[in-house]
Design a protein around this motif. Structure first.
Motif, PDB file in Angstrom:
ATOM      1  N   GLY A 156       0.801  -1.217   0.000  1.00 55.31           N
ATOM      2  CA  GLY A 156       0.000   0.000   0.000  1.00 55.31           C
ATOM      3  C   GLY A 156       0.836   1.270   0.000  1.00 55.31           C
ATOM      4  N   PHE A 157       2.085   1.175   0.498  1.00 54.23           N
ATOM      5  CA  PHE A 157       2.972   2.329   0.480  1.00 54.23           C
ATOM      6  C   PHE A 157       3.343   2.756  -0.940  1.00 54.23           C
ATOM      7  CE2 PHE A 157       4.208   1.123   4.925  1.00 54.23           C
ATOM      8  CZ  PHE A 157       3.977   2.362   5.516  1.00 54.23           C
ATOM      9  N   ILE A 158       3.190   1.839  -1.915  1.00 52.54           N
ATOM     10  CA  ILE A 158       3.657   2.121  -3.274  1.00 52.54           C
ATOM     11  C   ILE A 158       2.529   2.027  -4.295  1.00 52.54           C
ATOM     12  CG2 ILE A 158       6.087   1.567  -2.968  1.00 52.54           C
ATOM     13  CD1 ILE A 158       5.504  -1.304  -3.757  1.00 52.54           C
ATOM     14  N   THR A 159       1.281   2.083  -3.800  1.00 58.18           N
ATOM     15  CA  THR A 159       0.135   2.045  -4.721  1.00 58.18           C
ATOM     16  C   THR A 159      -0.749   3.263  -4.497  1.00 58.18           C
ATOM     17  OG1 THR A 159      -0.986   0.595  -3.124  1.00 58.18           O
ATOM     18  CG2 THR A 159       0.048  -0.462  -5.022  1.00 58.18           C
ATOM     19  N   PRO A 160      -1.157   3.946  -5.568  1.00 62.12           N
ATOM     20  CA  PRO A 160      -2.078   5.082  -5.431  1.00 62.12           C
ATOM     21  C   PRO A 160      -3.416   4.598  -4.868  1.00 62.12           C
ATOM     22  CG  PRO A 160      -1.083   5.001  -7.622  1.00 62.12           C
ATOM     23  CD  PRO A 160      -0.764   3.685  -6.957  1.00 62.12           C
ATOM     24  N   PRO A 161      -4.278   5.445  -4.285  1.00 65.21           N
ATOM     25  CA  PRO A 161      -4.095   6.904  -4.238  1.00 65.21           C
ATOM     26  C   PRO A 161      -3.277   7.412  -3.051  1.00 65.21           C
ATOM     27  CG  PRO A 161      -6.248   6.335  -3.383  1.00 65.21           C
ATOM     28  CD  PRO A 161      -5.634   5.033  -3.821  1.00 65.21           C
ATOM     29  N   ILE A 162      -3.116   6.590  -1.965  1.00 60.88           N
ATOM     30  CA  ILE A 162      -2.371   7.077  -0.802  1.00 60.88           C
ATOM     31  C   ILE A 162      -0.875   7.011  -1.086  1.00 60.88           C
ATOM     32  CG2 ILE A 162      -1.940   6.778   1.649  1.00 60.88           C
ATOM     33  CD1 ILE A 162      -4.719   7.809   1.024  1.00 60.88           C
ATOM     34  N   GLY A 163      -0.335   5.798  -1.272  1.00 65.25           N
ATOM     35  CA  GLY A 163       1.052   5.589  -1.704  1.00 65.25           C
ATOM     36  C   GLY A 163       2.061   6.560  -1.120  1.00 65.25           C
ATOM     37  N   VAL A 164       2.241   6.537   0.190  1.00 64.97           N
ATOM     38  CA  VAL A 164       3.110   7.504   0.865  1.00 64.97           C
ATOM     39  C   VAL A 164       4.506   7.518   0.257  1.00 64.97           C
ATOM     40  CG1 VAL A 164       4.155   8.155   3.065  1.00 64.97           C
ATOM     41  CG2 VAL A 164       1.821   7.284   3.014  1.00 64.97           C
ATOM     42  N   ASN A 165       5.062   6.326  -0.020  1.00 66.62           N
ATOM     43  CA  ASN A 165       6.410   6.252  -0.594  1.00 66.62           C
ATOM     44  C   ASN A 165       6.484   6.956  -1.937  1.00 66.62           C
ATOM     45  OD1 ASN A 165       6.942   4.676   1.620  1.00 66.62           O
ATOM     46  ND2 ASN A 165       7.851   2.984   0.487  1.00 66.62           N
ATOM     47  N   LEU A 166       5.416   6.838  -2.731  1.00 69.72           N
ATOM     48  CA  LEU A 166       5.396   7.487  -4.048  1.00 69.72           C
ATOM     49  C   LEU A 166       5.471   9.001  -3.898  1.00 69.72           C
ATOM     50  CD1 LEU A 166       2.591   5.407  -5.849  1.00 69.72           C
ATOM     51  CD2 LEU A 166       5.065   5.098  -6.010  1.00 69.72           C
ATOM     52  N   PHE A 167       4.731   9.542  -2.943  1.00 67.88           N
ATOM     53  CA  PHE A 167       4.717  10.994  -2.752  1.00 67.88           C
ATOM     54  C   PHE A 167       6.061  11.502  -2.224  1.00 67.88           C
ATOM     55  CE2 PHE A 167       0.154  10.196  -2.934  1.00 67.88           C
ATOM     56  CZ  PHE A 167      -0.293  11.280  -3.675  1.00 67.88           C
ATOM     57  N   ILE A 168       6.670  10.730  -1.323  1.00 72.43           N
ATOM     58  CA  ILE A 168       7.978  11.132  -0.795  1.00 72.43           C
ATOM     59  C   ILE A 168       9.026  11.087  -1.904  1.00 72.43           C
ATOM     60  CG2 ILE A 168       9.849  10.474   0.768  1.00 72.43           C
ATOM     61  CD1 ILE A 168       7.714   9.590   2.757  1.00 72.43           C
ATOM     62  N   ALA A 169       9.016  10.003  -2.692  1.00 71.01           N
ATOM     63  CA  ALA A 169       9.966   9.889  -3.806  1.00 71.01           C
ATOM     64  C   ALA A 169       9.741  10.997  -4.826  1.00 71.01           C
ATOM     65  CB  ALA A 169       9.829   8.517  -4.457  1.00 71.01           C
ATOM     66  N   SER A 170       8.476  11.318  -5.074  1.00 74.56           N
ATOM     67  CA  SER A 170       8.153  12.390  -6.021  1.00 74.56           C
ATOM     68  C   SER A 170       8.672  13.737  -5.526  1.00 74.56           C
ATOM     69  CB  SER A 170       6.640  12.460  -6.230  1.00 74.56           C
ATOM     70  OG  SER A 170       6.298  13.534  -7.074  1.00 74.56           O
ATOM     71  N   SER A 171       8.574  13.968  -4.219  1.00 73.18           N
ATOM     72  CA  SER A 171       9.055  15.236  -3.660  1.00 73.18           C
ATOM     73  C   SER A 171      10.566  15.376  -3.784  1.00 73.18           C
ATOM     74  CB  SER A 171       8.642  15.350  -2.189  1.00 73.18           C
ATOM     75  OG  SER A 171       9.364  14.437  -1.385  1.00 73.18           O
ATOM     76  N   LEU A 172      11.274  14.228  -3.868  1.00 72.14           N
ATOM     77  CA  LEU A 172      12.734  14.255  -3.994  1.00 72.14           C
ATOM     78  C   LEU A 172      13.182  14.568  -5.412  1.00 72.14           C
ATOM     79  CD1 LEU A 172      13.659  11.067  -1.877  1.00 72.14           C
ATOM     80  CD2 LEU A 172      13.822  13.456  -1.150  1.00 72.14           C
ATOM     81  N   THR A 173      12.348  14.230  -6.410  1.00 71.89           N
ATOM     82  CA  THR A 173      12.783  14.298  -7.807  1.00 71.89           C
ATOM     83  C   THR A 173      11.888  15.137  -8.707  1.00 71.89           C
ATOM     84  OG1 THR A 173      11.528  12.289  -8.349  1.00 71.89           O
ATOM     85  CG2 THR A 173      13.817  12.005  -7.638  1.00 71.89           C
ATOM     86  N   VAL A 228       9.337  14.078 -10.112  1.00 70.84           N
ATOM     87  CA  VAL A 228       8.693  13.183 -11.075  1.00 70.84           C
ATOM     88  C   VAL A 228       7.248  12.987 -10.625  1.00 70.84           C
ATOM     89  CG1 VAL A 228       8.672  10.856 -12.077  1.00 70.84           C
ATOM     90  CG2 VAL A 228      10.852  11.995 -11.618  1.00 70.84           C
ATOM     91  N   PRO A 229       6.261  13.150 -11.523  1.00 68.93           N
ATOM     92  CA  PRO A 229       4.856  12.970 -11.120  1.00 68.93           C
ATOM     93  C   PRO A 229       4.602  11.603 -10.498  1.00 68.93           C
ATOM     94  CG  PRO A 229       4.983  13.964 -13.293  1.00 68.93           C
ATOM     95  CD  PRO A 229       6.385  13.573 -12.921  1.00 68.93           C
ATOM     96  N   VAL A 230       3.724  11.586  -9.506  1.00 72.96           N
ATOM     97  CA  VAL A 230       3.445  10.357  -8.759  1.00 72.96           C
ATOM     98  C   VAL A 230       3.004   9.221  -9.685  1.00 72.96           C
ATOM     99  CG1 VAL A 230       1.867   9.308  -7.082  1.00 72.96           C
ATOM    100  CG2 VAL A 230       2.936  11.501  -6.578  1.00 72.96           C
ATOM    101  N   MET A 231       2.118   9.504 -10.637  1.00 74.37           N
ATOM    102  CA  MET A 231       1.609   8.454 -11.520  1.00 74.37           C
ATOM    103  C   MET A 231       2.699   7.904 -12.431  1.00 74.37           C
ATOM    104  SD  MET A 231      -1.292   7.838 -10.445  1.00 74.37           S
ATOM    105  CE  MET A 231      -1.593   6.545 -11.649  1.00 74.37           C
TER     106      MET A 231
END
Length: 429
Positions: A376-393, A395-398
């Motif tokens: 669940g950390f890496i699946t939308p819509p919550i995907g916390v890891n995706l949002f953190i990784a996106s904030s670093l680079t 790169v859009p979450v999707m």
């Protein structure tokens, strides 16, 4: 009050952006306010909220949060990456595999998936992109491998599950070792496949590896030694019986302070104020959610929700395999829309009796639940890891999610193996 109405109200509160902790608190006291015949009153639920926080094992959570932040500020992840890059760098997908191994080890320090992504990603993503790797791929691999932070012990979700189920936290930590390593190996296999298919810039990689080798193994190992020793000390104290998980968490804080302040000298005394403030900001929402989740769990137990759900599943599904697949599918869906802590505290009293009724160990079920929620950390819509990784680079979450999709497939393969091969979780116990 009908169970369905209570759950509908809870979902509506989440949809209209009411914080999870407040939504749980409201739905906890609603049955007693609406239905005078309900077993207990609102005052009891408020007492249950405070009672849920009166727990010795719970003290481990803020300590591991603080320890992880200190080590992130202290640059521990860079030390870990260097030692793995030294060994793996010359091989196909060596650098991505070094990132995955770093996430494994850092997860054994922080106990948190988002913390692992932030600490490892901020350091490794720029390195990999400079070596010619696709930015979306490097961002995705950090986001996915960061999920190992909650599977490899010590793990904050395992502590939460232990509180909700009564299972031994030490045994849960041991049970998470093989599943964590299995997922890490599967992710490395995918990284090798990807790099063989799309190629690597061997010239740049060789140049970077030569820099490491020019320092000699002795120098690289000496610089990384105390970082590598950290999980050994934390887990060694727990498994040898020297300390409980809570006491080991406190030890990890002092170890992180000593290493960062005196050995690596990567932080100063004046930095501690900001570090403590960040730790408090990180843990306080977890604390409130935990209190509200405790009251909510009491409410649904008094409303006999676990028995009702168990009866529905057992009356409609008679095969153990189908029941386990249904539970996994349900947990995967929940992981997509709910944070790990409330999901564990709410669902454990409901799903654990079903699992034990079909002969599954509570320890194995705890591993299955945490692996599901790690996805669940890496699946939308919550995907916390995706949002953190996106904030670093940026790169859009999707875009990250699309690149991560094959790796999520490998995660699911590991989940099925862990579900149907108990020895993967229980062999070390």
């Amino acid at each position: 009050m009908p169970i369905a109405m209570l759950l509908i109200i809870f979902v509506i509160l989440l949809i209209i952006a009411i914080p999870v902790g407040i939504a749980l608190g409201i739905t906890s006291v609603l049955p007693s306010l609406i239905d005078p015949s309900f077993t207990v009153g609102a005052k009891y639920m408020v007492r249950a909220m405070f009672g849920g926080l009166d727990s010795f094992p719970l003290l481990a959570v803020p300590m591991f949060v603080l320890s992880g932040i200190i080590m992130a500020k202290g640059g521990i992840s860079k030390k870990l990456f260097d030692i793995f890059a030294y060994f793996f760098g010359n091989r196909t997908a060596g650098m991505p595999c070094a990132v995955i191994a770093t996430c494994l080890f850092y997860g054994a320090i922080s106990g948190s998936a988002p913390a692992t992504v932030a600490a490892v990603g901020s350091m490794t993503i720029p390195i990999l992109t400079e070596l010619g790797y696709d930015l979306k791929f490097t961002t995705a691999i950090v986001a996915v491998a960061g999920g190992l932070g909650v599977i490899i012990p010590p793990s904050i979700p395992f502590i939460m599950y232990g509180m909700a189920s009564g299972a031994s936290v030490s045994e849960l930590f041991i049970a998470g070792i093989i599943p964590g390593l299995l997922i890490g190996i599967l992710l490395m296999i995918y990284a090798v496949y990807y790099c063989r298919k799309y190629g690597e810039d061997k010239v740049r990689i060789q140049k970077e590896v030569k820099k490491l080798h020019s320092r000699s193994f002795r120098k690289v190992f000496k610089d990384s030694f105390f970082a590598i020793l950290s999980p050994v000390i934390i887990l060694g104290c727990i498994y040898s019986g020297i300390a409980s998980p809570t006491e080991a968490a406190v030890i990890s804080v002092f170890y992180a302070l000593i290493i960062s302040l005196l050995v690596y000298k990567s932080i100063q005394i004046k930095d501690l104020r900001d570090i403590f403030k960040e730790a408090i900001r990180t843990f306080t929402p977890i604390l409130f959610i935990l209190a509200a989740s405790t009251a909510f769990s009491r409410a649904i137990t008094l409303m006999q929700v676990p028995q009702s759900v168990s009866e529905i599943i057992n009356s409609n599904f008679h095969s153990k395999i189908i029941i386990l697949l249904v539970i996994n599918a349900f947990l995967l869906i929940v992981g997509m829309v709910m944070d790990t802590t409330p999901a564990i505290l709410i669902l454990t009293p409901i799903l654990l009796p079903i699992a034990t009724n079909i002969g599954m160990s509570p320890i194995q079920f705890g591993v299955i639940m945490v692996v599901n929620l790690a996805i669940g950390f890496i699946t939308p819509p919550i995907g916390v890891n995706l949002f953190i990784a996106s904030s670093l680079t940026d790169v859009p979450v999707m875009d990250i999610a699309k690149k991560a999709l094959p790796m999520i497939g490998y995660f699911l393969i590991a989940l099925l193996l862990i579900t149907f091969i108990p020895a993967l979780s229980l062999a070390l116990l």
